[in-house]
Design a protein around this motif. Structure first.
Motif, mmCIF file in Angstrom:
data_model
loop_
_atom_site.group_PDB
_atom_site.id
_atom_site.type_symbol
_atom_site.label_atom_id
_atom_site.label_comp_id
_atom_site.label_asym_id
_atom_site.label_seq_id
_atom_site.Cartn_x
_atom_site.Cartn_y
_atom_site.Cartn_z
ATOM 1 N N TRP A 1 11.393 5.175 1.126
ATOM 2 C CA TRP A 1 10.049 4.913 0.600
ATOM 3 C C TRP A 1 10.112 4.174 -0.734
ATOM 4 O O TRP A 1 9.227 3.375 -1.056
ATOM 5 N N LYS B 1 10.684 0.549 0.107
ATOM 6 C CA LYS B 1 9.451 -0.024 0.656
ATOM 7 C C LYS B 1 8.491 -0.427 -0.470
ATOM 8 O O LYS B 1 7.788 -1.445 -0.377
ATOM 9 N N GLU C 1 7.947 8.651 6.835
ATOM 10 C CA GLU C 1 7.395 7.552 6.052
ATOM 11 C C GLU C 1 6.216 8.021 5.214
ATOM 12 O O GLU C 1 5.446 8.871 5.634
ATOM 13 N N LEU C 2 6.112 7.459 4.015
ATOM 14 C CA LEU C 2 4.968 7.750 3.147
ATOM 15 C C LEU C 2 4.036 6.546 3.132
ATOM 16 O O LEU C 2 4.487 5.396 3.104
ATOM 17 N N HIS C 3 2.725 6.809 3.161
ATOM 18 C CA HIS C 3 1.770 5.729 2.929
ATOM 19 C C HIS C 3 1.940 5.257 1.493
ATOM 20 O O HIS C 3 2.421 6.000 0.628
ATOM 21 N N LYS C 4 1.550 4.034 1.221
ATOM 22 C CA LYS C 4 1.750 3.463 -0.104
ATOM 23 C C LYS C 4 1.110 4.320 -1.193
ATOM 24 O O LYS C 4 1.697 4.541 -2.258
ATOM 25 N N GLU C 5 -0.087 4.835 -0.927
ATOM 26 C CA GLU C 5 -0.775 5.663 -1.921
ATOM 27 C C GLU C 5 0.024 6.932 -2.218
ATOM 28 O O GLU C 5 0.123 7.363 -3.370
ATOM 29 N N GLU C 6 0.612 7.524 -1.178
ATOM 30 C CA GLU C 6 1.436 8.717 -1.363
ATOM 31 C C GLU C 6 2.689 8.392 -2.169
ATOM 32 O O GLU C 6 3.099 9.159 -3.058
#
Length: 354
Positions: free
Chosen positions: A83, A86, A187-192
């Motif tokens: 992450w 990313k 996977e983490l969302h961008k906000e996370e």
């Protein structure tokens, strides 16, 4: 007050962790240009650690060394590397391409693709290779003929999630396949990911400013503000002189520092992770700690302030230390210097010579 809180946040007093992986996770990432001395940067922050403790964590792959956040080396926990890449890989690729062009180097995308395919082939099966061994493979395959340009292939392969650090081989760093070194994680969302990065930074580096966080993370200001906003309820804002700083609520307000002195490694997070370093050393002394080309020197940390320099001297009878001070410390107990020296000797597993 700023130095006192940072000592605690950065685990330089009252350390809470035993394992290198736990510490690196707490710090978010640890800058690691100097491969040998970054191990001491971890050792100095752990409850009780030797060089063997750190080396074993490297060998297991608990912590990995790669280019992340900014175009420089960092240690990160294996479970966080994906992450973090990313979040930062496209920025690092652009920065490296721009730097290459500025030096008259243009590498076609087809070359990067060929190199990535080669790396996957020669590193498969946990076949960890040193930089020199991997360069030899690149030249042998006819992809690129010379060493200076080959470095760009390694950095690009890191950013594309192909390679990362492997287990040491005869004391030398190696490269390995990321797929084999760090199994796929959720996977983490961008906000996370932004929120988690901000949380890691401000718990381990408080007090710090927005500009400090931008400097450390490499994030654009807009995304850094978004990251801080996501954990706003966990942060206190305070004015220190004319500067607005954020302090994570997790710090122990009841703690009172005793005298503390450390021999700090070059490129240590205590200095390098802040845009503004005047809270822990006066600007007139900055050239003694780092130069204008981004080189940081070994320094002496005394009660939260950077006060001098140190150098290890290896002799037949053991290790001694040369120290020099650019700040007067009339109350400094010489016993603290001996304790700091002994701690480093113990970390290295070397005999004591006073």
């Amino acid at each position: 007050m700023i130095p006192e809180i940072r000592l605690l946040s950065q685990q330089l007093v009252k350390p809470r962790f035993k394992e290198p992986k736990e510490l690196v996770s707490w710090m978010g990432a640890v800058q690691a240009q100097d491969y040998r001395m970054v191990k001491w940067a971890l050792g100095i922050r752990l409850k009780s650690a030797t060089l063997t403790t750190i080396d074993e964590a490297y060998q297991r792959g608990d912590i990995l060394r790669t280019h992340v956040m900014r175009p420089t080396w960092h240690l990160v926990p294996a479970e966080d590397i994906r992450w973090m890449l990313k979040l930062s890989s496209q920025r690092i690729i652009k920065a490296c391409d721009s730097f290459a062009r500025g030096n008259g180097v243009v590498i076609p995308e087809s070359i990067f693709t060929k190199a990535n395919n080669l790396f996957e082939k020669v590193l498969e099966g946990n076949n960890h290779l040193t930089k020199q061994e991997l360069e030899t493979e690149v030249v042998k395959a006819g992809i690129l003929p010379d060493s200076p340009r080959i470095g760009y292939l390694f950095t690009r392969a890191e950013q594309e999630g192909i390679i990362c650090s492997g287990a040491d081989k005869d004391g030398k760093a190696t490269y390995a396949l990321l797929e084999e070194r760090a199994p796929a994680a959720k996977e983490l969302h961008k906000e996370e990911a932004l929120a988690l990065l901000a949380k890691r930074y401000f718990t381990s580096h408080s007090p710090a400013s927005l500009s400090d966080f931008v400097w450390w993370s490499g994030l654009p200001v807009r995304e850094a503000r978004q990251a801080i906003g996501a954990i706003e309820s966990e942060l206190n804002k305070d004015k220190f002189a004319s500067q607005e700083l954020f302090i994570h609520q997790q710090w122990d307000k009841k703690f009172r520092n005793k005298d503390v002195l450390h021999f700090m490694p070059p490129f240590d997070e205590y200095l390098i992770s802040y845009k503004d370093r005047t809270a822990v050393m006066d600007k007139e002394h900055h050239p003694k700690a780092f130069n204008n080309f981004g080189i940081f020197y070994p320094v002496i940390l005394y009660n939260g302030r950077i006060v001098g320099n140190w150098k290890k001297v290896e002799k037949k009878g053991g290790i001694t230390f040369d120290t020099s001070f650019f700040v007067e410390c009339p109350d400094l107990d010489k016993e603290l210097l001996e304790k700091a020296a002994d701690r480093y000797r113990t970390f290295l597993g070397k005999s004591i010579k006073k």
